[in-house]
Design a protein around this motif. Structure first.
Motif, PDB file in Angstrom:
ATOM      1  N   ILE A  58      12.782  44.552 -56.805  1.00 34.22           N
ATOM      2  CA  ILE A  58      12.954  43.079 -56.751  1.00 34.22           C
ATOM      3  C   ILE A  58      11.709  42.393 -57.326  1.00 34.22           C
ATOM      4  N   TYR A  59      10.562  43.018 -57.098  1.00 35.77           N
ATOM      5  CA  TYR A  59       9.332  42.465 -57.667  1.00 35.77           C
ATOM      6  C   TYR A  59       9.349  42.562 -59.192  1.00 35.77           C
ATOM      7  N   VAL A  60       9.810  43.726 -59.671  1.00 32.77           N
ATOM      8  CA  VAL A  60       9.891  43.918 -61.128  1.00 32.77           C
ATOM      9  C   VAL A  60      10.833  42.871 -61.720  1.00 32.77           C
ATOM     10  N   ILE A  61      12.035  42.726 -61.083  1.00 30.50           N
ATOM     11  CA  ILE A  61      13.013  41.740 -61.589  1.00 30.50           C
ATOM     12  C   ILE A  61      12.403  40.348 -61.542  1.00 30.50           C
ATOM     13  N   GLY A  62      11.758  40.033 -60.390  1.00 29.14           N
ATOM     14  CA  GLY A  62      11.169  38.703 -60.189  1.00 29.14           C
ATOM     15  C   GLY A  62      10.115  38.405 -61.243  1.00 29.14           C
ATOM     16  N   ILE A  63       9.231  39.383 -61.489  1.00 34.65           N
ATOM     17  CA  ILE A  63       8.145  39.132 -62.444  1.00 34.65           C
ATOM     18  C   ILE A  63       8.707  38.986 -63.862  1.00 34.65           C
ATOM     19  N   ILE A  64       9.744  39.775 -64.202  1.00 31.31           N
ATOM     20  CA  ILE A  64      10.373  39.615 -65.524  1.00 31.31           C
ATOM     21  C   ILE A  64      10.907  38.188 -65.666  1.00 31.31           C
ATOM     22  N   LEU A  72       8.051  35.871 -66.096  1.00 31.14           N
ATOM     23  CA  LEU A  72       7.510  35.917 -67.447  1.00 31.14           C
ATOM     24  C   LEU A  72       8.403  35.157 -68.421  1.00 31.14           C
ATOM     25  N   GLN A  73       9.726  35.175 -68.099  1.00 27.53           N
ATOM     26  CA  GLN A  73      10.647  34.416 -68.965  1.00 27.53           C
ATOM     27  C   GLN A  73      10.718  32.951 -68.541  1.00 27.53           C
ATOM     28  N   GLN A  74       9.828  32.609 -67.595  1.00 28.77           N
ATOM     29  CA  GLN A  74       9.703  31.242 -67.073  1.00 28.77           C
ATOM     30  C   GLN A  74      10.995  30.718 -66.438  1.00 28.77           C
ATOM     31  N   GLU A  75      11.687  31.623 -65.815  1.00 29.73           N
ATOM     32  CA  GLU A  75      12.928  31.185 -65.137  1.00 29.73           C
ATOM     33  C   GLU A  75      12.670  30.900 -63.667  1.00 29.73           C
ATOM     34  N   VAL A  76      11.672  31.552 -63.066  1.00 32.68           N
ATOM     35  CA  VAL A  76      11.339  31.304 -61.648  1.00 32.68           C
ATOM     36  C   VAL A  76       9.816  31.271 -61.493  1.00 32.68           C
ATOM     37  N   SER A  77       9.394  30.684 -60.326  1.00 30.31           N
ATOM     38  CA  SER A  77       7.957  30.659 -60.043  1.00 30.31           C
ATOM     39  C   SER A  77       7.585  31.873 -59.190  1.00 30.31           C
TER      40      SER A  77
END
Ligand SMILES: Nc1ncnc2c1ncn2[C@@H]1O[C@H](COP(=O)(O)OP(=O)(O)OP(=O)(O)O)[C@@H](O)[C@H]1O
Length: 579
Positions: free
Chosen positions: A254-260, A263-268
């Motif tokens: 979930i961290y990997v998904i979150g950070i991706i 990086l794509q500036q979709e979430v903070s």
């Protein structure tokens, strides 16, 4: 009409549905409150770290602490409600089950074991413990998945996949261990019963040097039980390890998904943090369901055993109470076998006895005399035929009312834990206020001298930890118990087998007094001297009436009765038999 559930236990607990609904409603609020801490952290990350406002931090902390205290309070209310539900389950089923355990059931006989009450404890505890709230919490897992999907659809999809995977693992686990778990439960019951039987007969076991062999036999059963337990645990351990790995890995993923997504500036970053916490919350209840499979499986098998006992429990309460027992005893064409057994023990037994007569029942060992005694007092219902006293068939009576109007002394006497007075009075609470009935029964049975010799007289306690009585003393107290309340119908199964000459004389005197009181008495005996005090004699052989008539008729017609102190087989026709 509400549909009837297959489980009589759960049917009896239907009135608790509103309580469970309340609990469910309460559980509705808790998931929202789970968010207090993560929301607090995310707010600090978003607001306080950028504004550097201590006042904001202070207010956020106050709100978070308030929500956490509401959470703690609702958890406390939920626990309290569960405990109350437990007490209610006990009240609704405890007495009913204890009663049903000790009544004969047409299909299965009287085969409730001491572990049945333990099964009931498992059922009650599971239905009033966190096992229930875990199910309710799991119900809200979809809510968390939706929450994650609202944050970002990728999070939602990921959470959904994880829940489906865990649920599939849980079902697979249940299917894999089902049979082994059932075998484990069965073997566990057998090992416990074997151990219990050895403990009960410990003196004989030691005296005959059987302990090492019985210990080995018990250990064999115990070992087989452990084997099935391990067999059931094996797939569970593997699945639990897989689930544990996935659970730990999902935090990384979930961290990997979150950070991706970050990086794509979709979430903070704070959203990634919230997603991680929500993920934990969504999976927590499902994980606990999987981890607790053993208690759910134990609950299911305990429930099925309690259900088996409760199935016929309603029959007894439907019967009516009839007026006092009086009139002739008429036994007509009775066939009987042990409860739950198929082997016929009594075949086409018919005879009738006028009120106030004393009947001696004789016959060789295994002829069915004790079985007839049990059938006559209603503890073994006949398969066919009827037994009536006066105008009433005994099967129409309420068993408890009937028992209170009858006297019965079984062949193997065991007194129940309590005082001598309580045992004689059949644990009638009214006897504590008025002891005249107890004294009258003791006098009739001729045991007042015996009671005087006991350390605390009538108040002497017997049973575990109490005073130990000899076999003869027990028999004499059981005689007084049989005549408590001066019943008009009494069945005594070998009452004199343990008695010395003096006690036997008291028994004869008691029989004479009962005759004078017009009580109908049936006595199973091997000692033929007692026949001198009988009006009639019934000879039973291989479960059938071989002869029945007045004492003189039978004793004169079958000379072997007189000559043989231990009656083996009585020859002669069934002439003189009344039906
Ligand atoms: N609880 C039981 N379950 C199954 N069979 C039983 C049970 N009790 C007795 N029997 C069977 O019923 C038959 C008659 O037994 P019962 O005890 O009535 O004989 P009895 O005439 O009283 O013998 P005894 O004089 O030795 O006491 C026996 O074959 C016995 O195996």
């Amino acid at each position: 009409m509400k549909p009837k559930l297959a489980s009589p236990t759960l049917n009896a607990l239907r009135p608790l549905l509103p309580a469970y609904a309340g609990l469910f409603a309460l559980s509705l609020f808790l998931p929202f409150l789970y968010f207090s801490a993560p929301l607090f952290v995310s707010q600090i990350m978003e607001r306080v770290t950028t504004s550097r406002s201590e006042l904001t931090l202070f207010f956020l902390a106050i709100i978070a602490l308030f929500l956490l205290s509401v959470h703690a309070f609702l958890e406390w209310v939920r626990q309290k409600a569960l405990r109350r539900i437990g007490a209610d389950i006990d009240q609704r089923l405890g007495l009913v089950l204890f009663d049903a355990m000790h009544r004969p059931r047409p299909a299965a006989g009287l085969n409730a074991s001491p572990s049945t009450l333990n099964d009931f404890n498992i059922v009650r505890d599971t239905l009033s413990s966190t096992s229930v709230s875990a199910v309710f919490d799991a119900f809200w897992s979809p809510l968390f998945i939706i929450a994650m999907a609202l944050v970002h659809w990728v999070f939602g999809l990921y959470a959904l996949l994880m829940v489906v995977f865990s649920a599939a693992m849980s079902l697979l686990n249940a299917a894999l261990v089902k049979n082994d778990n059932e075998r484990f439960q069965r073997m566990s019951g057998k090992a416990a019963e074997f151990g219990f039987a050895v403990t009960r007969n410990v003196e004989t076991v030691r005296a005959l040097g059987m302990l090492p062999r019985l210990r080995d036999r018990w250990y064999d059963l115990h070992g087989r039980m452990l084997g099935w337990q391990q067999a059931a645990a094996r797939p569970n351990d593997i699945i639990a390890a897989v689930v544990r790995f996935v659970r730990n890995a999902q935090m990384v993923l979930i961290y990997v998904i979150g950070i991706i997504l970050f990086l794509q500036q979709e979430v903070s970053t704070s959203v990634v943090f919230i997603a991680m916490i929500v993920m934990l919350r969504a999976m927590g209840p499902i994980d606990s369901l999987i981890t607790n499979w053993r208690s759910y499986a134990g609950f299911a098998s305990a429930l099925s055993r309690v259900d088996a006992i409760l199935k016929d429990a309603t029959q007894q309460t439907n019967r009516i109470s009839l007026p006092g027992l009086s009139g002739p005893l008429v036994v007509s064409r009775v066939f009987a076998s042990a409860p739950g057994g198929d082997k016929p023990i009594l075949t086409d037994v018919s005879f009738s006895v006028a009120q106030g007569r004393t009947v001696g029942i004789v016959g060789p060992s295994g002829a069915g005399k004790s079985c007839l005694a049990r059938v006559l007092v209603g503890v073994w219902p006949p398969r066919r035929g009827s037994i009536a006293i006066g105008d009433h068939d005994l099967s129409h009576w309420n068993e408890d009312d009937l028992g209170q109007q009858m006297g019965y002394m079984p062949q193997d006497v065991e007194l129940l834990p309590g005082t001598i007075a309580e045992n004689i009075a059949r644990f009638d609470p009214k006897a504590a206020e008025d002891s005249s009935g107890i004294i009258a029964a003791a006098e009739l049975a001729g045991i007042t001298d015996l009671i005087k010799l006991l350390p605390e007289g009538y108040n002497t306690r017997v049973g575990p930890g109490g005073h130990v009585l000899s076999g003869g003393q027990r028999s004499r107290i059981a005689l007084a118990r049989a005549v408590y309340g001066m019943p008009s119908f009494i069945v005594l199964d070998e009452p004199n087998s343990n008695l010395d000459a003096l006690a036997e004389q008291s028994l004869m005197t008691m029989l004479q007094k009962l005759q004078a009181m017009q009580s109908t008495v049936l006595i199973v005996t091997h000692k033929l001297n007692i026949l001198n005090y009988c009006d009639d004699v019934l000879v039973l052989n291989a479960g059938t009436v071989q002869a029945f008539g007045t004492r003189d008729q039978i004793v004169d017609r079958i000379p072997r009765i007189r000559s043989q102190p231990n009656l083996m087989v009585i020859e002669g026709s069934a002439e003189g038999r009344r039906s």
